[in-house]
Design an enzyme around this catalytic site. Structure first.
Site, PDB file in Angstrom:
ATOM      1  N   ARG A 124      -1.318  -2.458  -4.237  1.00  0.00           N
ATOM      2  CA  ARG A 124      -2.538  -2.618  -3.446  1.00  0.00           C
ATOM      3  C   ARG A 124      -3.170  -1.244  -3.235  1.00  0.00           C
ATOM      4  O   ARG A 124      -3.293  -0.493  -4.194  1.00  0.00           O
ATOM      5  CB  ARG A 124      -2.204  -3.354  -2.137  1.00  0.00           C
ATOM      6  N   LYS A 131     -13.979   2.784  -0.661  1.00  0.00           N
ATOM      7  CA  LYS A 131     -14.851   1.831   0.020  1.00  0.00           C
ATOM      8  C   LYS A 131     -14.947   2.295   1.467  1.00  0.00           C
ATOM      9  O   LYS A 131     -13.926   2.577   2.092  1.00  0.00           O
ATOM     10  CB  LYS A 131     -14.256   0.426  -0.068  1.00  0.00           C
ATOM     11  N   ASP A 143       0.844  -1.196   0.000  1.00  0.00           N
ATOM     12  CA  ASP A 143       0.000   0.000   0.000  1.00  0.00           C
ATOM     13  C   ASP A 143       0.878   1.245   0.000  1.00  0.00           C
ATOM     14  O   ASP A 143       2.002   1.223   0.504  1.00  0.00           O
ATOM     15  CB  ASP A 143      -0.872   0.040   1.262  1.00  0.00           C
ATOM     16  N   ARG A 194     -13.498   0.776  -5.753  1.00  0.00           N
ATOM     17  CA  ARG A 194     -13.015   1.039  -4.399  1.00  0.00           C
ATOM     18  C   ARG A 194     -12.320   2.395  -4.241  1.00  0.00           C
ATOM     19  O   ARG A 194     -11.180   2.486  -3.827  1.00  0.00           O
ATOM     20  CB  ARG A 194     -12.035  -0.089  -4.044  1.00  0.00           C
TER      21      ARG A 194
END
Ligand SMILES: *[C@@H]1O[C@H](CO)[C@@H](O)[C@H](O)[C@H]1NC(C)=O
Ligand SMILES: *[C@@H]1O[C@H](CO)[C@@H](O)[C@H](O)[C@H]1NC(C)=O
Length: 372
Positions: free
Chosen positions: A188, A251, A166, A248
């Site tokens: 990610r 999200k 991430d 997303r």
């Protein structure tokens, strides 16, 4: 000696925060703190220690190869097409959730998988447009507070692989401000707030760039944009440019109050919002341009989309201003008027809202690194 320098840096820090003129203050910060820090190891040390610090980046810190590579068996949940992401079998994800996907060999940089630890009381800023962290993200350590990350780019984190890492991770924190950051080519999440409580967070003026050579939708649009899943999170998402994602982004679930104001969503082949149970979203003054589906499926949480001037008056009581309508161009529908969660804004610091036209003209040229 080192201690004195540190105290000097802290004094500059405290004074500058009260002025908040961050672009002007950056010159002063730079003098105070960079002294000698020139390696990835030093950056890791400064961000992770327990001293309050202002850290200025004036070059690219390339972590890509710093921890070696791993070649292992992963999987291909979306096929093996040349623009499809593959998945690392992290925590047996392929075995447990993608059992029918083809097994493939994956080879990734270890540095990307886990972000650099960022401790409490850190200000990380870039000088001009030169502050770049490549190949590794930032992970605010559990329990941390009082952190500013501003005017840097975070790029190239195992773009080919889900679970490759991430860009920005927050999980169990308070008082975090992420501003004028650019993220690009991330395996990610570009931004993730995990399931613990991250309390008060402001995400402003960032450029989340979803253009990617590999994606879960195999079409150059990154799927894993922004994920807000905290158990008691107050998130201001303002002035961000959220570009070229296929899902997303964001999200929202858990127990998250999201004020999405004056952001510019541009070009999505999938959806922007996914609102699960416990996601409370107030969206106002945003621009949605070429967003095929603004909200995915059924809203399981609550959503107020600021539909019209009359309805939007309800915001005054709780936010201190009449909400601004959103603007749409070639986009799907976005219309829901839950109001019972607006009381959660009462007594909080609430961001102001411009009209969507102001956001439309200002966000693309203002968001991201190098625009202060
Ligand atoms: C910092 O590193 C660069 C190479 O990455 C080198 O050219 C430069 O001299 C270094 N500066 C200091 C102060 O060590
Ligand atoms: C919203 O308010 C309710 C009632 O006070 C509280 O239980 C809940 O935690 C709040 N949620 C957020 C995200 O602030």
């Amino acid at each position: 000696m080192k201690c004195q320098i540190l105290l000097l840096a802290l004094a500059i820090y405290v004074r500058s925060i009260s002025a908040v003129g961050v672009s002007g203050a950056a010159e002063g910060f730079a003098k105070g703190v960079t002294g000698g820090g020139n390696t990835t190891a030093e950056l890791v040390s400064y961000l992770g220690d327990s001293s309050p610090r202002v850290i200025v980046l004036s070059k690219t810190f390339d972590f890509t190869s710093t921890e070696g590579t791993t070649t292992a068996t992963g999987c291909a949940p979306w096929g093996t097409g040349s623009s499809c992401q593959l998945a690392i079998n992290q925590n047996s994800w392929c075995d447990n959730y993608q059992a029918s996907a083809a097994k493939v060999s994956v080879s990734y940089y270890n540095a990307g998988v886990l972000g650099i630890t960022v401790n409490s009381d850190k200000t990380l800023i870039g000088s001009g447009s030169s502050g770049v962290i490549k190949g590794k993200g930032l992970r605010i350590v559990s329990g941390a507070s009082n952190i500013i990350i501003q005017n840097i780019a975070i790029t190239d984190i195992n773009e080919k692989y889900v679970w490759g890492g991430d860009a920005l991770t927050i999980n169990n924190a308070d008082m975090v401000w992420i501003d004028h950051v650019t993220t690009a080519r991330i395996g990610r999440q570009h931004l993730v707030l995990g399931t613990d409580a991250s309390k008060r967070v402001t995400i402003s003026n960032n450029y989340f760039n979803g253009v990617s050579s590999y994606s879960a939708t195999c079409n150059s649009y990154a799927y894993w944009g922004i994920y807000f899943a905290g158990s008691s999170d107050l998130i201001t998402l303002k002035g961000n440019y959220i570009y070229h994602f296929s899902g997303r982004s964001p999200k929202v679930q858990g127990n998250t109050l999201l004020h999405a104001v004056n952001n510019y969503w541009y070009d999505s082949t999938g959806h922007a919002f996914e609102i699960g149970s416990g996601g409370y979203v107030l969206a106002e003054g945003n621009v949605f341009q070429n967003i095929a589906t603004i909200v995915d499926g059924t809203v399981e949480g609550q959503l107020f989309t600021s539909p019209d001037a009359t309805t939007n008056k309800v915001c005054s009581t709780y936010l201190g201003h009449v909400c601004q309508v959103n603007g749409f161009g070639s986009s799907g529908s976005f219309s829901q008027s839950d109001t019972s969660f607006l009381v959660n804004f009462s007594g909080k610091n609430v961001a102001s809202a411009d009209t969507y036209s102001v956001a439309k003209s200002s966000v693309p040229s203002n968001a991201g690194v190098g625009k202060l």
